[in-house]
Design a protein around this motif. Structure first.
Motif, PDB file in Angstrom:
ATOM      1  N   ILE A   5       0.842  -1.196   0.000  1.00  5.69           N
ATOM      2  CA  ILE A   5       0.000   0.000   0.000  1.00  5.69           C
ATOM      3  C   ILE A   5       0.875   1.242   0.000  1.00  5.69           C
ATOM      4  O   ILE A   5       1.715   1.421   0.882  1.00  5.69           O
ATOM      5  N   SER A   6       0.660   2.108  -0.972  1.00  2.47           N
ATOM      6  CA  SER A   6       1.341   3.395  -1.027  1.00  2.47           C
ATOM      7  C   SER A   6       0.421   4.431  -0.390  1.00  2.47           C
ATOM      8  O   SER A   6      -0.708   4.636  -0.843  1.00  2.47           O
ATOM      9  N   SER A   7       0.900   5.083   0.666  1.00  2.06           N
ATOM     10  CA  SER A   7       0.113   6.089   1.372  1.00  2.06           C
ATOM     11  C   SER A   7       0.781   7.448   1.190  1.00  2.06           C
ATOM     12  O   SER A   7       1.967   7.590   1.491  1.00  2.06           O
ATOM     13  N   ALA A   8       0.020   8.424   0.704  1.00  3.94           N
ATOM     14  CA  ALA A   8       0.656   9.713   0.413  1.00  3.94           C
ATOM     15  C   ALA A   8      -0.296  10.881   0.606  1.00  3.94           C
ATOM     16  O   ALA A   8      -1.496  10.781   0.356  1.00  3.94           O
ATOM     17  N   PHE A   9       0.286  11.987   1.055  1.00  6.19           N
ATOM     18  CA  PHE A   9      -0.357  13.295   0.974  1.00  6.19           C
ATOM     19  C   PHE A   9       0.082  13.861  -0.366  1.00  6.19           C
ATOM     20  O   PHE A   9       1.285  13.931  -0.633  1.00  6.19           O
ATOM     21  N   ILE A  10      -0.864  14.259  -1.205  1.00  2.38           N
ATOM     22  CA  ILE A  10      -0.483  14.856  -2.487  1.00  2.38           C
ATOM     23  C   ILE A  10      -1.331  16.093  -2.765  1.00  2.38           C
ATOM     24  O   ILE A  10      -2.465  16.204  -2.315  1.00  2.38           O
ATOM     25  N   SER A  11      -0.738  16.997  -3.515  1.00  3.61           N
ATOM     26  CA  SER A  11      -1.492  18.155  -3.993  1.00  3.61           C
ATOM     27  C   SER A  11      -2.311  17.711  -5.197  1.00  3.61           C
ATOM     28  O   SER A  11      -2.080  16.629  -5.757  1.00  3.61           O
ATOM     29  N   LEU A  12      -3.237  18.534  -5.617  1.00  2.00           N
ATOM     30  CA  LEU A  12      -4.081  18.190  -6.755  1.00  2.00           C
ATOM     31  C   LEU A  12      -3.252  17.968  -8.018  1.00  2.00           C
ATOM     32  O   LEU A  12      -3.618  17.166  -8.873  1.00  2.00           O
ATOM     33  N   ASP A  13      -2.089  18.621  -8.106  1.00  3.10           N
ATOM     34  CA  ASP A  13      -1.226  18.419  -9.276  1.00  3.10           C
ATOM     35  C   ASP A  13      -0.151  17.350  -9.035  1.00  3.10           C
ATOM     36  O   ASP A  13       0.811  17.251  -9.777  1.00  3.10           O
ATOM     37  N   GLY A  14      -0.326  16.526  -8.000  1.00  3.01           N
ATOM     38  CA  GLY A  14       0.494  15.340  -7.817  1.00  3.01           C
ATOM     39  C   GLY A  14       1.773  15.487  -7.031  1.00  3.01           C
ATOM     40  O   GLY A  14       2.543  14.542  -6.909  1.00  3.01           O
ATOM     41  N   VAL A  15       2.028  16.676  -6.452  1.00  4.99           N
ATOM     42  CA  VAL A  15       3.257  16.889  -5.685  1.00  4.99           C
ATOM     43  C   VAL A  15       3.098  16.278  -4.296  1.00  4.99           C
ATOM     44  O   VAL A  15       2.057  16.421  -3.657  1.00  4.99           O
ATOM     45  N   MET A  16       4.169  15.605  -3.841  1.00  2.71           N
ATOM     46  CA  MET A  16       4.151  15.011  -2.499  1.00  2.71           C
ATOM     47  C   MET A  16       5.328  15.484  -1.656  1.00  2.71           C
ATOM     48  O   MET A  16       5.503  15.038  -0.530  1.00  2.71           O
ATOM     49  N   GLU A  17       6.126  16.394  -2.161  1.00  2.45           N
ATOM     50  CA  GLU A  17       7.355  16.814  -1.487  1.00  2.45           C
ATOM     51  C   GLU A  17       7.083  17.671  -0.250  1.00  2.45           C
ATOM     52  O   GLU A  17       6.273  18.585  -0.283  1.00  2.45           O
TER      53      GLU A  17
END
Length: 190
Positions: A5-17
């Motif tokens: 499972i990949s768990s991430a906070f991302i922006s609407l344009d896909g940034v997770m940094e």
């Protein structure tokens, strides 16, 4: 076969940094300074700790999290959970001693072998480069995405720009919160 499972906070344009304030990124801390905090939007994070049986990280995320998470009550369930770090450069003497059993994996083939072992879900936090390689190799089984109503432009992204065949996802859980945050859980259709 274990579920990855990949768990991430991302922006609407896909940034997770740098979602939590990590230095060196112009929009660092975007998850908490730019969107109103609603506890219910983060319930999935507690559920992940209860359901996961192992954690997989890239070297950079391991080095960042291992300095903070072992002493935080919010991440208590991760203390004794087995951890796996994918790195070609990390050495055993660089592992922190107070964060449970940690194994260094040297390749995606090692990750594939781990998935073939007995056990429950393996959770991946952070680890942008690792996530891209895992996705491109077809090793991710599920995505837990908290999508923030922000456009960040430049920054590390969850998904690579690799030219590859279409990868189909099936939405299995979703919710939208009053602050604009969206929870999207996708199963990868293999």
């Amino acid at each position: 076969m274990r579920t990855l499972i990949s768990s991430a906070f991302i922006s609407l344009d896909g940034v997770m940094e740098a979602p939590g304030g990590e230095p060196g990124y112009r929009n660092s801390g975007w998850t908490f300074k730019d969107v109103e905090f609603l506890p219910e939007a983060f319930d999935i994070k507690g559920r992940e700790q209860k359901e996961a049986t192992a954690m997989l990280l890239g070297r950079t995320s391991y080095e960042a999290f291992s300095q903070v998470w072992p002493g935080m009550e919010d991440f208590a369930d991760y203390r004794e959970m087995p951890k796996y770090v994918v790195s070609t450069t990390l050495t055993d003497d660089a592992l922190v001693p107070d964060w449970g059993d940690t194994t260094i994996l040297r390749s995606l083939e090692d990750v594939a072998a781990l998935k073939r072992t007995e056990g429950g879900p393996i959770i991946v936090h952070g680890s942008a480069t690792l996530n891209q390689h895992l996705s491109d190799a077809g090793l991710v089984d599920r995505y837990h995405l908290l999508v923030f109503p922000l456009l960040l432009g430049a920054g590390k992204r969850l998904f690579s720009a690799t030219d590859k065949d279409t990868q189909k996802l099936r939405l299995v859980e979703h919710e939208t919160y009053a602050n604009g945050l969206q929870k999207n859980v996708f199963d990868v259709v293999h």
